[in-house]
Design a protein around this motif. Sequence first.
Motif, PDB file in Angstrom:
ATOM      1  N   PHE B 234       0.842  -1.203   0.000  1.00  0.00           N
ATOM      2  CA  PHE B 234       0.000   0.000   0.000  1.00  0.00           C
ATOM      3  C   PHE B 234       0.875   1.251   0.000  1.00  0.00           C
ATOM      4  O   PHE B 234       0.724   2.139  -0.836  1.00  0.00           O
ATOM      5  CB  PHE B 234      -0.902  -0.021   1.239  1.00  0.00           C
ATOM      6  N   ASP B 235       1.819   1.300   0.946  1.00  0.00           N
ATOM      7  CA  ASP B 235       2.722   2.453   1.023  1.00  0.00           C
ATOM      8  C   ASP B 235       3.500   2.631  -0.262  1.00  0.00           C
ATOM      9  O   ASP B 235       3.694   3.753  -0.747  1.00  0.00           O
ATOM     10  CB  ASP B 235       3.700   2.268   2.193  1.00  0.00           C
ATOM     11  N   ALA B 236       3.952   1.506  -0.800  1.00  0.00           N
ATOM     12  CA  ALA B 236       4.769   1.567  -2.007  1.00  0.00           C
ATOM     13  C   ALA B 236       3.970   2.132  -3.176  1.00  0.00           C
ATOM     14  O   ALA B 236       4.481   2.938  -3.961  1.00  0.00           O
ATOM     15  CB  ALA B 236       5.307   0.185  -2.347  1.00  0.00           C
ATOM     16  N   CYS B 237       2.707   1.722  -3.264  1.00  0.00           N
ATOM     17  CA  CYS B 237       1.874   2.226  -4.354  1.00  0.00           C
ATOM     18  C   CYS B 237       1.660   3.726  -4.221  1.00  0.00           C
ATOM     19  O   CYS B 237       1.758   4.486  -5.194  1.00  0.00           O
ATOM     20  CB  CYS B 237       0.526   1.516  -4.369  1.00  0.00           C
ATOM     21  N   LYS B 238       1.368   4.159  -2.983  1.00  0.00           N
ATOM     22  CA  LYS B 238       1.207   5.595  -2.736  1.00  0.00           C
ATOM     23  C   LYS B 238       2.476   6.336  -3.132  1.00  0.00           C
ATOM     24  O   LYS B 238       2.439   7.364  -3.812  1.00  0.00           O
ATOM     25  CB  LYS B 238       0.937   5.837  -1.239  1.00  0.00           C
ATOM     26  N   ALA B 239       3.607   5.794  -2.670  1.00  0.00           N
ATOM     27  CA  ALA B 239       4.883   6.443  -2.947  1.00  0.00           C
ATOM     28  C   ALA B 239       5.170   6.469  -4.438  1.00  0.00           C
ATOM     29  O   ALA B 239       5.679   7.469  -4.974  1.00  0.00           O
ATOM     30  CB  ALA B 239       6.004   5.720  -2.199  1.00  0.00           C
ATOM     31  N   ALA B 240       4.826   5.394  -5.121  1.00  0.00           N
ATOM     32  CA  ALA B 240       5.103   5.304  -6.550  1.00  0.00           C
ATOM     33  C   ALA B 240       4.366   6.411  -7.299  1.00  0.00           C
ATOM     34  O   ALA B 240       4.909   7.049  -8.201  1.00  0.00           O
ATOM     35  CB  ALA B 240       4.695   3.940  -7.087  1.00  0.00           C
ATOM     36  N   VAL B 241       3.111   6.636  -6.888  1.00  0.00           N
ATOM     37  CA  VAL B 241       2.329   7.679  -7.539  1.00  0.00           C
ATOM     38  C   VAL B 241       2.854   9.056  -7.155  1.00  0.00           C
ATOM     39  O   VAL B 241       3.089   9.915  -8.004  1.00  0.00           O
ATOM     40  CB  VAL B 241       0.833   7.539  -7.168  1.00  0.00           C
ATOM     41  N   ALA B 242       3.108   9.232  -5.852  1.00  0.00           N
ATOM     42  CA  ALA B 242       3.555  10.537  -5.369  1.00  0.00           C
ATOM     43  C   ALA B 242       4.904  10.932  -5.960  1.00  0.00           C
ATOM     44  O   ALA B 242       5.128  12.087  -6.329  1.00  0.00           O
ATOM     45  CB  ALA B 242       3.639  10.520  -3.838  1.00  0.00           C
ATOM     46  N   ARG B 243       5.799   9.959  -6.059  1.00  0.00           N
ATOM     47  CA  ARG B 243       7.137  10.285  -6.567  1.00  0.00           C
ATOM     48  C   ARG B 243       7.195  10.193  -8.084  1.00  0.00           C
ATOM     49  O   ARG B 243       8.257  10.389  -8.679  1.00  0.00           O
ATOM     50  CB  ARG B 243       8.165   9.327  -5.975  1.00  0.00           C
ATOM     51  N   GLU B 276      -5.040   0.550  -5.460  1.00  0.00           N
ATOM     52  CA  GLU B 276      -4.295   1.815  -5.397  1.00  0.00           C
ATOM     53  C   GLU B 276      -3.907   2.319  -6.777  1.00  0.00           C
ATOM     54  O   GLU B 276      -3.859   3.507  -7.022  1.00  0.00           O
ATOM     55  CB  GLU B 276      -3.040   1.645  -4.531  1.00  0.00           C
ATOM     56  N   ILE B 277      -3.553   1.393  -7.645  1.00  0.00           N
ATOM     57  CA  ILE B 277      -3.187   1.775  -9.003  1.00  0.00           C
ATOM     58  C   ILE B 277      -4.028   0.936  -9.957  1.00  0.00           C
ATOM     59  O   ILE B 277      -3.725  -0.221 -10.204  1.00  0.00           O
ATOM     60  CB  ILE B 277      -1.685   1.527  -9.259  1.00  0.00           C
TER      61      ILE B 277
END
Lengths: 453, 364
Positions: B234-243, B276-277
């Motif tokens: 979950f965190d990774a998906c958020k981070a992937a989009v944010a970054r 998430e994605i």
Amino acid sequence: MFDSLSEKLESVFKKLRGQGVMTEENIKDALREVRLALLEADVNFKVVKDFIENVRTKAAGTEVLNSLTPGQQVVKIVHDELVAVMGGNESNSLNLTAKPPVAVMMVGLQGAGKTTTCGKLGRHLKSQKRRPLLVPADIYRPAAIEQLKTVGRQLGLEVFNSSADQKPVDICTAAMNFAELNGYDTVILDTAGRHQIDDYLMNELSEIVSAVHPLEILFVADAMTGQEAVNVASGFNDRLDITGVVLTKLDGDAKGGAALSIKAVTGKPVKFVGVGEKLDALEVFHADRLVSRILGMGDVLTLVEKAHSVFDEKETERLQQKLKKSQFDLEDFLAQLQQIKKMGSLESIMGMIPGMGKMMKQMQGAQPSEKEMKRIEAIIRSMTPGERANHGIINGSRRLRIAKGSGTSVQEVNQLLKRFTEAQKMVKQLQKLGPKGLLKGMGGLGKGMLPFG
Amino acid sequence: MEKQEKKGFFRGLMDKISGISTVAEELDDQVEIPSEAPSVPEPEMPVEPAKPKISEEPVKPGLFERLKMGLKKTKDGLVGRIDALVLGKKEIDADTLEELEEILITSDIGVKTTVELIRTLEQRLGRNELKDGEALRRALKEEILARLTAHHSLLEINSHRPFVVLVIGVNGVGKTTTIGKLASRFSAEGKKVLLAAADTFRAAASEQLVIWGQRSGVDVIHHKEGADPSAVVFDACKAAVARDVDILIVDTAGRLHTKVNLMEEMKKIRRVIGREIPGAPHETLLVVDAATGQNALSQARLFKEAAYVSGIALTKLDGTAKGGIVVAVSHEFALPVRYIGVGEAIDDLRDFDPQEFTDALFQA
């Protein structure tokens, strides 16, 4: 697939009925099935060839008359022969009798399970009142040392403090000194995974061997390995003269035919098998059980043994008495549930039962049983002791209360009670028949599981 | 079975209690279900560590050479024996084919694929196409190539952004190492890469991935050991989009395909990614060890059922392992082989090329 080996053989032998003796001609087909089964179980082709030749000689001329099913007879010959190849019941315990500290070294390909096995073995030795020291000597794979340290922490075992910038040989020598000074009697060396054709890394292992003279060099092999097992095992054996084999990941659906190949080419016994992901999942190897697995005959012995170790003798005794007096109630039923639960996961148990391979798969898809179990537990736990002892008193309003208390519906409570009543009736009927008649056909297996044997 | 099973639930239990449990009846108690702790993958073992090799040759051989070297032993096994069988033969008969069948099976090609290959060859033999050993050998090569080419396609990572790759497989096949190599490769191509260490079970698994990340200068999202892998994802998906990264690669714990609870955990990981994605994961890469035997087929089948595997990475081809299993897995499950691992260095991950692979396999 293998579950059907016996069946396949049956069909081959159907046309044999009435013939008195198995001739070379008519066992040819059967042996082809056996050959395919072994190949599919990843037994090396050369090993299979020699093996089939042996069986052919033994099977030809065997009387079929007394045996109702010639197929079974061939399976038995195959089974016995395989057990013999695997070393039968020869001793496969670790040789650790020397002036401590003694070293045990793990070698093998990458990803075979060396580090995990180190931890499991450490735990095993600790339970035998030894004092093991784990030594991480894998300086190549990122975080490998960290992994063993974590494993050691989980198990409460001491891990030698090495770091990735040291030479493996130095680590091992230093660890031996450390063990001697600090009173550890067994040193378990975890080496890096390597291909047997990698000269540089294989030399490194030889150096370690000549530096610390390990009493046991265990070749860790993945049960899923294919034909390759022979090359790898003989490569390691030629260089290091291994003393034994640990077969890992046997908890999956791999047949583990690789073990047969390894034993055949190296002559070294399989000492342990890894049967799970938890750190206590290491078992002493039993040739006949692996053979049964390869032939799809299930592993009834392990099951029985497991049941025996888990079932509380006293509790069983008490249940027997109750059963005899037909007083078996819901409370006992719950206790029985708990005991069976202790035996292990459904899948691991099912896998041990002959002919269960296919069913297991279906079960896994549906997987209703665990939930059902929990629900039954909840329902029974929501009953008062009085209700548990005598379910006859459970009337409508009690049912409603139980359903509410257990988060189920009245229908489910009804269902449980109905089934329980049926079961109770059956027990009574069976009592009348007596245990002897019922045990027929079981061939005496499962004594440990039978409250009145 | 299912229905019967349910009915027989009590009965089986009572049987056991009252001592009548025959082997068959034992099946009836679906009772022994202490769930194994939900995520207990056996620590994945080391795979292809990048290591200082003293014996490294001064000049790096070309790709084809390296592949050939890697496949040399495969060749010794498969082709060497086929050659010994067919070359010089004036006539191909049923016995020859039977022996060929055995050679193929014992090269880990798998029984089903082998039987099919042999049947095809039989047909061609029937049409008098196969006059001698050389022709048979050529025909076999064609057939194998055809099977590998049929499903072949390389990974196209520009189709989505972020492109999510979920890497799965049994314990110890080389998932983390493969991801390390992939990360280095994509970032060398100028892509922005993010790694997710969702193997929270095995001791020091995240550390291993973090070290790989450092080697190729790639960020790694990781939690503490024992954390919920779905939370990491979950965190990774958020981070992937944010970054705004180009590609997110998710490392998962090794799991045996027969462990229902672990397969469920993997499904959950997939669900979280997909939520998430949308549309992700775009690639579910099953990592297979080249030394694996027939069990690879079982792995592929169950992982495909549970996680919609869309591609294969074949690792550890630099040993003596036979690549035969690729033919079976790719053919039987219509899965493309995306990558092969031919060595232990960070750049030893190659695109799979069926032609090259087959050529190297059959090179005299």
